[in-house]
Enzyme design. Sequence first.
Site, PDB file in Angstrom:
ATOM      1  CB  SER A   1      18.363  18.040  -2.022  1.00  0.00           C
ATOM      2  OG  SER A   1      19.551  17.604  -2.624  1.00  0.00           O
TER       3      SER A   1
ATOM      4  CG  ASP B   1      24.452  21.689   1.146  1.00  0.00           C
ATOM      5  OD1 ASP B   1      24.991  20.655   0.726  1.00  0.00           O
ATOM      6  OD2 ASP B   1      23.259  21.970   0.922  1.00  0.00           O
TER       7      ASP B   1
ATOM      8  CG  HIS C   1      22.362  18.335   1.596  1.00  0.00           C
ATOM      9  ND1 HIS C   1      22.186  19.367   0.696  1.00  0.00           N
ATOM     10  CD2 HIS C   1      21.589  17.301   1.148  1.00  0.00           C
ATOM     11  CE1 HIS C   1      21.353  18.981  -0.260  1.00  0.00           C
ATOM     12  NE2 HIS C   1      20.971  17.742  -0.009  1.00  0.00           N
TER      13      HIS C   1
END
Length: 303
Positions: A130, A247, A277
């Site tokens: 991320s 995601d 995610h």
Amino acid sequence: MKSSKSAHFLGSLNLNREGGDITEKTITSTSQGLNLHARYWTPKSDQLKGLVIICHGFGEHLGWYDEIGMLLAANGFLAFGHDHLGHGKSEGKRVIVNSISIYVDDIMQHAATVKKQQQDGLPIYLYGHSMGGMIAISAIIRNEQFFRGMILEGALIIPDPHETTPMKLLAVHLLSPILPELQIGNIRVEQVTSDEDIQTKFQDDKLRWSGGFKLKMGLEFYKCLVDNRAKLNTITIPMLILHGQNDSLCNVVGSHTLHEESKSKDKTLKIYQEARHHLILENPDIREEVLTDILTWLLQHTQ
């Protein structure tokens, strides 16, 4: 899946996560003079295959990486990392910095320190999830020769088009100097993973930032993403790029873009069709597949 190598190490994988130790200590962010909480997953065997520095995502901390850390340790890799400034047990204002380069500097400092301590030329790999993926890409662009390879999992690579309209960008630029800690939006646990047990644990985690996204942080994210985007075609390092098709936090298009534009001759892109995610926190079937893919790639690249 697009891959330049076949997975032929499956028979040698230790998927029991046994054979490693977890240790913690405090290190210092030299540029900020603040304490960072560091975590190490160390093999019990003295014969190391390589080093892996883990760069976690926004609002979370390294406590969520014990499963992958122990898996790597059980297979001969020293995995390590730290809670970013303002995250987890590290010092600093919560989830806000003046520049993403501060995070990059801390990562490079920590990686260089551990690599020097080993003193045997072990390969070092950079793993980013991320926001940590955005930081990892920035670190690679700045100092690619330091690392042997990069693993990205649900990485933040391109801005969300719905959040970066001209009007919204203008508002952020105007308001962030006045109200830098004004919070907008938040991350729902249902966006992180489809695993309901993990969702509950995530919701109950007191170290996790559960508030909104701060304006100043949003501006610094955007600056870093724009800079990274302009330089994706300078990346030549071996890469494993993993992303969940569902995601809703980091656009899967970014992973496709990096795979297409980078100049790496050794690059693998895999999209998990049912995943959200955070792939290593997904339901057990997806999680096990992801962990196996990561470990297989690392073993391939240390032979």
